[in-house]
Design a protein around this motif. Structure first.
Motif, PDB file in Angstrom:
ATOM      1  N   ARG A  43      -3.537  -3.748   4.723  1.00 10.15           N
ATOM      2  CA  ARG A  43      -2.379  -2.911   4.424  1.00 10.15           C
ATOM      3  C   ARG A  43      -2.208  -2.615   2.993  1.00 10.15           C
ATOM      4  O   ARG A  43      -2.180  -3.459   2.353  1.00 10.15           O
ATOM      5  N   CYS A  44      -1.730  -1.532   2.831  1.00  9.85           N
ATOM      6  CA  CYS A  44      -1.488  -1.133   1.251  1.00  9.85           C
ATOM      7  C   CYS A  44      -0.219  -1.866   0.996  1.00  9.85           C
ATOM      8  O   CYS A  44       0.743  -1.637   1.475  1.00  9.85           O
ATOM      9  N   PRO A  45      -0.268  -2.442  -0.324  1.00  5.68           N
ATOM     10  CA  PRO A  45       0.905  -3.046  -0.551  1.00  5.68           C
ATOM     11  C   PRO A  45       2.018  -2.126  -1.436  1.00  5.68           C
ATOM     12  O   PRO A  45       3.047  -2.551  -1.535  1.00  5.68           O
ATOM     13  N   VAL A  46       1.464  -0.852  -1.727  1.00  6.21           N
ATOM     14  CA  VAL A  46       2.412   0.158  -2.182  1.00  6.21           C
ATOM     15  C   VAL A  46       3.252   0.914  -1.204  1.00  6.21           C
ATOM     16  O   VAL A  46       4.391   0.799  -1.421  1.00  6.21           O
ATOM     17  N   CYS A  47       2.346   1.429  -0.258  1.00  2.00           N
ATOM     18  CA  CYS A  47       2.942   2.300   0.891  1.00  2.00           C
ATOM     19  C   CYS A  47       3.073   1.754   2.240  1.00  2.00           C
ATOM     20  O   CYS A  47       3.571   2.476   3.129  1.00  2.00           O
ATOM     21  N   GLY A  48       2.288   0.758   2.558  1.00  2.00           N
ATOM     22  CA  GLY A  48       2.177   0.415   3.807  1.00  2.00           C
ATOM     23  C   GLY A  48       1.032   0.891   4.702  1.00  2.00           C
ATOM     24  O   GLY A  48       0.980   0.573   5.850  1.00  2.00           O
ATOM     25  N   ALA A  54      -9.505   2.826  -2.102  1.00  2.00           N
ATOM     26  CA  ALA A  54      -8.173   3.763  -2.328  1.00  2.00           C
ATOM     27  C   ALA A  54      -7.724   3.715  -1.236  1.00  2.00           C
ATOM     28  O   ALA A  54      -8.048   4.446  -0.049  1.00  2.00           O
ATOM     29  N   CYS A  55      -6.118   3.545  -1.192  1.00  2.00           N
ATOM     30  CA  CYS A  55      -5.338   3.990   0.101  1.00  2.00           C
ATOM     31  C   CYS A  55      -5.399   5.331   0.117  1.00  2.00           C
ATOM     32  O   CYS A  55      -5.258   6.362  -0.976  1.00  2.00           O
ATOM     33  N   ARG A  56      -5.366   5.965   1.105  1.00  2.00           N
ATOM     34  CA  ARG A  56      -5.443   7.596   1.516  1.00  2.00           C
ATOM     35  C   ARG A  56      -4.023   8.256   1.252  1.00  2.00           C
ATOM     36  O   ARG A  56      -4.145   9.250   0.973  1.00  2.00           O
ATOM     37  N   ALA A  57      -3.100   7.542   1.468  1.00  2.00           N
ATOM     38  CA  ALA A  57      -1.714   8.101   1.495  1.00  2.00           C
ATOM     39  C   ALA A  57      -1.317   8.235  -0.043  1.00  2.00           C
ATOM     40  O   ALA A  57      -0.640   9.082  -0.516  1.00  2.00           O
ATOM     41  N   CYS A  58      -1.489   6.929  -0.762  1.00  2.00           N
ATOM     42  CA  CYS A  58      -0.688   6.898  -2.032  1.00  2.00           C
ATOM     43  C   CYS A  58      -1.768   6.635  -3.110  1.00  2.00           C
ATOM     44  O   CYS A  58      -1.400   6.695  -4.468  1.00  2.00           O
ATOM     45  N   LYS A  59      -3.247   6.738  -2.822  1.00  2.00           N
ATOM     46  CA  LYS A  59      -4.322   6.428  -3.919  1.00  2.00           C
ATOM     47  C   LYS A  59      -4.059   4.852  -4.629  1.00  2.00           C
ATOM     48  O   LYS A  59      -4.731   4.988  -5.465  1.00  2.00           O
TER      49      LYS A  59
HETATM   50 ZN   LIG Z   1      -0.874   3.269  -0.190  1.00  2.00          ZN
END
Ligand SMILES: [Zn+2]
Length: 65
Positions: A22-27, A8-13
């Motif tokens: 690299r998170c495809p939602v928030c980078g 899970a991305c820590r910034a946007c989950k």
């Molecule tokens: Zn993210």
């Protein structure tokens, strides 16, 4: 799909597969393997988008430890 194959991305989950760097939602590039629950947003018109603070349809963790 096993939850253990996802992180899970820590910034946007957002939940992504382990090989993603690299998170495809928030980078973002900080991820956690310790998360609980999954919610899948199919539409950015969902009320859940606003509730979660999510920016686009994706699968998200409910809790990150
Ligand atoms: Zn993210």
């Amino acid at each position: 799909m096993s939850s253990r194959t996802l992180k899970a991305c820590r910034a946007c989950k957002a939940l992504v597969t382990k090989e993603i760097t690299r998170c495809p939602v928030c980078g973002g590039n900080l991820f956690s393997d310790e998360w609980e629950g999954m919610i899948i947003l199919l539409s950015d018109k969902s009320e859940l988008v606003e509730a979660l603070g999510a920016s686009k349809p994706w699968r998200y963790a409910i809790n990150i430890k």
